[in-house]
Design an enzyme around this catalytic site. Structure first.
Site, PDB file in Angstrom:
ATOM      1  N   PHE A  46      -5.308  -9.695  15.404  1.00  0.00           N
ATOM      2  CA  PHE A  46      -4.192  -9.595  16.336  1.00  0.00           C
ATOM      3  C   PHE A  46      -4.124  -8.274  17.086  1.00  0.00           C
ATOM      4  O   PHE A  46      -3.270  -8.106  17.950  1.00  0.00           O
ATOM      5  CB  PHE A  46      -2.880  -9.805  15.566  1.00  0.00           C
ATOM      6  CG  PHE A  46      -2.755 -11.178  14.958  1.00  0.00           C
ATOM      7  CD1 PHE A  46      -2.569 -12.302  15.754  1.00  0.00           C
ATOM      8  CD2 PHE A  46      -2.837 -11.349  13.583  1.00  0.00           C
ATOM      9  CE1 PHE A  46      -2.455 -13.556  15.200  1.00  0.00           C
ATOM     10  CE2 PHE A  46      -2.715 -12.611  13.015  1.00  0.00           C
ATOM     11  CZ  PHE A  46      -2.516 -13.714  13.817  1.00  0.00           C
TER      12      PHE A  46
ATOM     13  N   GLU B 267      -1.350  -7.886   2.054  1.00  0.00           N
ATOM     14  CA  GLU B 267      -1.138  -6.444   2.003  1.00  0.00           C
ATOM     15  C   GLU B 267      -0.109  -5.993   3.027  1.00  0.00           C
ATOM     16  O   GLU B 267      -0.259  -6.224   4.229  1.00  0.00           O
ATOM     17  CB  GLU B 267      -2.447  -5.684   2.262  1.00  0.00           C
ATOM     18  CG  GLU B 267      -2.250  -4.178   2.152  1.00  0.00           C
ATOM     19  CD  GLU B 267      -3.340  -3.360   2.828  1.00  0.00           C
ATOM     20  OE1 GLU B 267      -3.462  -2.172   2.473  1.00  0.00           O
ATOM     21  OE2 GLU B 267      -4.041  -3.885   3.716  1.00  0.00           O
TER      22      GLU B 267
ATOM     23  N   ASP C 205       0.853  -1.193   0.000  1.00  0.00           N
ATOM     24  CA  ASP C 205       0.000   0.000   0.000  1.00  0.00           C
ATOM     25  C   ASP C 205       0.891   1.245   0.000  1.00  0.00           C
ATOM     26  O   ASP C 205       1.656   1.481   0.929  1.00  0.00           O
ATOM     27  CB  ASP C 205      -0.907  -0.003   1.227  1.00  0.00           C
ATOM     28  CG  ASP C 205      -2.070   0.949   1.078  1.00  0.00           C
ATOM     29  OD1 ASP C 205      -1.858   2.086   0.622  1.00  0.00           O
ATOM     30  OD2 ASP C 205      -3.205   0.563   1.413  1.00  0.00           O
TER      31      ASP C 205
ATOM     32  N   HIS D 287      -1.437  11.059  -1.041  1.00  0.00           N
ATOM     33  CA  HIS D 287      -0.971  10.096  -2.026  1.00  0.00           C
ATOM     34  C   HIS D 287      -0.337  10.832  -3.205  1.00  0.00           C
ATOM     35  O   HIS D 287      -0.509  12.036  -3.367  1.00  0.00           O
ATOM     36  CB  HIS D 287      -2.133   9.240  -2.543  1.00  0.00           C
ATOM     37  CG  HIS D 287      -2.713   8.349  -1.501  1.00  0.00           C
ATOM     38  ND1 HIS D 287      -3.901   7.676  -1.670  1.00  0.00           N
ATOM     39  CD2 HIS D 287      -2.270   8.003  -0.271  1.00  0.00           C
ATOM     40  CE1 HIS D 287      -4.165   6.963  -0.588  1.00  0.00           C
ATOM     41  NE2 HIS D 287      -3.185   7.153   0.276  1.00  0.00           N
TER      42      HIS D 287
ATOM     43  N   ASP E 239      -0.986   0.033  -4.860  1.00  0.00           N
ATOM     44  CA  ASP E 239      -2.264   0.628  -5.246  1.00  0.00           C
ATOM     45  C   ASP E 239      -2.105   2.064  -5.729  1.00  0.00           C
ATOM     46  O   ASP E 239      -2.824   2.529  -6.600  1.00  0.00           O
ATOM     47  CB  ASP E 239      -3.275   0.557  -4.103  1.00  0.00           C
ATOM     48  CG  ASP E 239      -2.693   1.004  -2.771  1.00  0.00           C
ATOM     49  OD1 ASP E 239      -1.483   1.310  -2.691  1.00  0.00           O
ATOM     50  OD2 ASP E 239      -3.452   1.020  -1.774  1.00  0.00           O
TER      51      ASP E 239
ATOM     52  N   THR F 117      -8.095  -1.816   1.476  1.00  0.00           N
ATOM     53  CA  THR F 117      -7.555  -2.864   0.601  1.00  0.00           C
ATOM     54  C   THR F 117      -8.195  -4.219   0.852  1.00  0.00           C
ATOM     55  O   THR F 117      -8.754  -4.822  -0.070  1.00  0.00           O
ATOM     56  CB  THR F 117      -6.029  -2.944   0.732  1.00  0.00           C
ATOM     57  OG1 THR F 117      -5.466  -1.694   0.318  1.00  0.00           O
ATOM     58  CG2 THR F 117      -5.453  -4.064  -0.123  1.00  0.00           C
TER      59      THR F 117
ATOM     60  N   SER G 239      -7.122   4.333  -1.667  1.00  0.00           N
ATOM     61  CA  SER G 239      -6.939   2.880  -1.646  1.00  0.00           C
ATOM     62  C   SER G 239      -8.231   2.098  -1.856  1.00  0.00           C
ATOM     63  O   SER G 239      -8.173   0.901  -2.135  1.00  0.00           O
ATOM     64  CB  SER G 239      -6.301   2.450  -0.321  1.00  0.00           C
ATOM     65  OG  SER G 239      -5.004   2.981  -0.203  1.00  0.00           O
TER      66      SER G 239
END
Length: 561
Positions: free
Chosen positions: A306, A350, A69, A478, A396, A183, A119
């Site tokens: 997690f 990812e 990403d 981005h 991406d 994603t 994304s």
């Protein structure tokens, strides 16, 4: 004395030549003389490798898509150097594992309505094969951002995960972000707003307008293809359980949590009950210790969350001794589980926190996360066979980080480059915008003078240093650059030029004989060779290649020289 003085001058000259300024910069030295013989031999070896590349036209039983990403081309270059320098090499001469793949191309990342994408729109493109609008997931461009009333059944688009499930393959997602983030959500969700990760982020007005609206977490556990994913590994527990609490002995667990459920539900319990009622072997886990105990040969469905929010950065897992797996460890477990199926699998992996580090202009962390994803690729390569497994590595979108300043060969990539004309040092890695816009103001009798910070090498190479940025923003944006696509295994040669991003899903599906192009695998391919020209016919289509002619011509040209 004259010899000592000369030696001192030479040392000072070396310091200036390395740094371009009167400060010492760590530099990694070359290990051999790179004379004309070195470069000629290196080029000849690369030429022989290129001439020896053959098309692998096998059917891909398995497809693994690694998505970095925000892994822009400057990120790849810097990560390659960083990886080498972590092993006490200069770095420029090395490569990331996937940079040795046999085929590569470029991807145009724009959204239907944005020059610079996000994304969600990009995830929909490379996973469903259809480009769409900014911040929307799982619909074509007839969707309107944040408008649930434009979410119609006939403008939904489905991902390669569903195509694989329809073909009887196992499927999975592995991510270092929340499993409901843009994603991973693009494999299974359909929403007009990527931020609807749990019901706590949906307004009451939207719920009144669209009473059947489901948040992304609910879609994962209640609808296909989400519920039928065999492996789901990442963070985001807080989006599933109204009463989520921090994991014990994990000071970072609530970091990057998004929203809290307000419907009183525990969706993990719902997932467990549905799997139990289906009679399948399933398990829910929350730690690396539990993951290590999972029997990969017998488990059919694994849900692993997690952390409450995004997973910690890789360096935090190690330095804090957290009971949280690395991206490579999750990838290994996922492949072992998915490989137990007879018909193959599709897996999305990812490296999501490359993007988060870039947004905070934390270049050191971004490069470390990129190298961690490279380690996951290496693990996948060791567990699979390129004869039946296609592996694609791409990004991406890009970011605004640049590499500049004329640093010397082998200079530490995350450190200082040289001195600016203002007499202050600057780093090799910088951003066009972001929170690293740092400056000081000096006031004299007549005017204000704006000056950059006087940073040191020690500060610049720290994990928490925010790189210099040209324009102030709370979060760096981005970039609109093209990104690289690397491919290996069956039909990897389909990635060979500049592609629209949505092409990626179609090429992977073609390689695996799933989705819209599944019919091309019905007939066994036949190959005829005439005058060095190979013609392959399969499923009614004919593809011609010229390996014999090309190799002969190149060999003749080389012999003439």
């Amino acid at each position: 004395m004259r010899a000592l003085a000369l030696a001192s001058v030479l040392v000072l000259l070396h310091i200036f030549s390395v740094s371009g300024a009167p400060f010492i910069v760590k530099r990694y030295r070359k290990t051999q003389l790179e004379d004309q013989n070195y470069w000629n031999n290196l080029a000849q070896a690369e030429l022989l490798r290129a001439l020896g590349v053959e098309k692998n036209t096998n059917v891909a039983k398995n497809v693994i898509l690694f998505l970095g990403d925000g892994m822009s081309i400057p990120t790849l270059t810097a990560a390659r150097i960083y990886k080498g320098q972590q092993h006490k090499r200069g770095g420029e001469e090395g490569h990331l594992a996937f940079e040795a793949f046999r085929h590569m191309g470029l991807s145009k990342t724009y959204n239907v309505d944005k020059q610079v994408p996000d994304s969600a729109g990009t995830g929909t493109a490379y996973l469903t094969g259809v480009k769409t609008n900014y911040k929307t997931i799982g619909f074509d461009a007839s969707i309107k951002y944040n408008d649930c009333q434009t979410m119609f059944e006939n403008n939904k688009v489905y991902s390669i995960a569903k195509w694989a499930q329809d073909a009887g393959k196992r499927t999975g997602i592995v991510t270092s972000t929340r499993v409901t983030h843009a994603t991973p959500a693009s494999t299974y969700a359909h929403v007009a707003n990527r931020d609807w990760e749990c019901d706590g982020s949906i307004t009451s007005e939207d719920m009144e307008k669209c009473p059947e609206l489901k948040d992304i977490a609910r879609q994962l556990v209640e609808e296909d293809p989400g519920f039928s994913l065999n492996v789901i590994m990442g963070g985001g527990y807080q989006n599933f359980d109204t009463n989520a609490t921090d994991r014990p002995n994990d000071p970072l667990d609530n970091q990057w949590a998004s929203c809290r459920r307000k419907d009183g539900r525990n969706l993990v319990s719902d997932w467990l009950k549905r799997k139990h009622d289906s009679g399948v072997n399933h398990q829910f886990i929350r730690s690396k210790t539990e993951m290590d105990d999972v029997d990969s040969s017998s488990i059919e469905y694994l849900l692993a969350l997690f952390s409450n929010g995004h997973m910690p950065y890789e360096h935090e897992k190690k330095s804090l001794g957290l009971d949280v797996p690395t991206l490579a460890q999750m990838t290994e477990k996922a492949i072992n589980i998915l490989s137990a199926g007879d018909k193959g699998f599709f897996l999305l992996v990812e490296g999501g926190r490359i993007d988060h580090a870039h947004h905070d202009t934390l270049a050191h962390r971004a490069l470390d996360e990129a190298v961690a994803m490279d380690e996951a690729v290496e693990k996948a390569l060791s567990l699979t066979n390129e004869e039946d497994t296609m592996i694609v590595v791409t990004a991406d979108h890009a970011h605004t980080m640049s590499i500049s300043g004329y640093p010397n060969r082998g200079q530490e990539i995350i450190g200082l480059a040289a001195m600016g004309d203002d007499g202050l040092p600057y780093t090799t890695l910088m951003y066009a915008n972001g929170p690293g816009y740092n400056y000081t103001v000096k006031e004299d009798e007549e005017e204000y003078q704006v000056s950059r910070w006087n940073i040191t090498q020690e500060v610049a190479t720290g994990w928490d240093y925010t790189q210099l940025a040209a324009v102030p923003r709370d979060s760096e944006t981005h970039g609109g650059d093209d990104v690289a696509i690397y491919a290996n295994g069956p039909m990897a040669h389909l990635f060979h030029t500049l592609h629209e991003q949505n092409y990626i899903a179609h090429a992977m599906a073609y390689a695996a004989c799933i989705g819209a192009n599944k019919d091309h695998c019905k007939d066994e391919p036949t190959t005829l060779t005439t005058m060095g020209i190979e013609t392959t016919t399969a499923g009614g289509s004919t593809v011609a290649s010229l390996p014999g002619v090309v190799v002969a011509l190149l060999s003749a040209l080389w012999l003439r020289h």
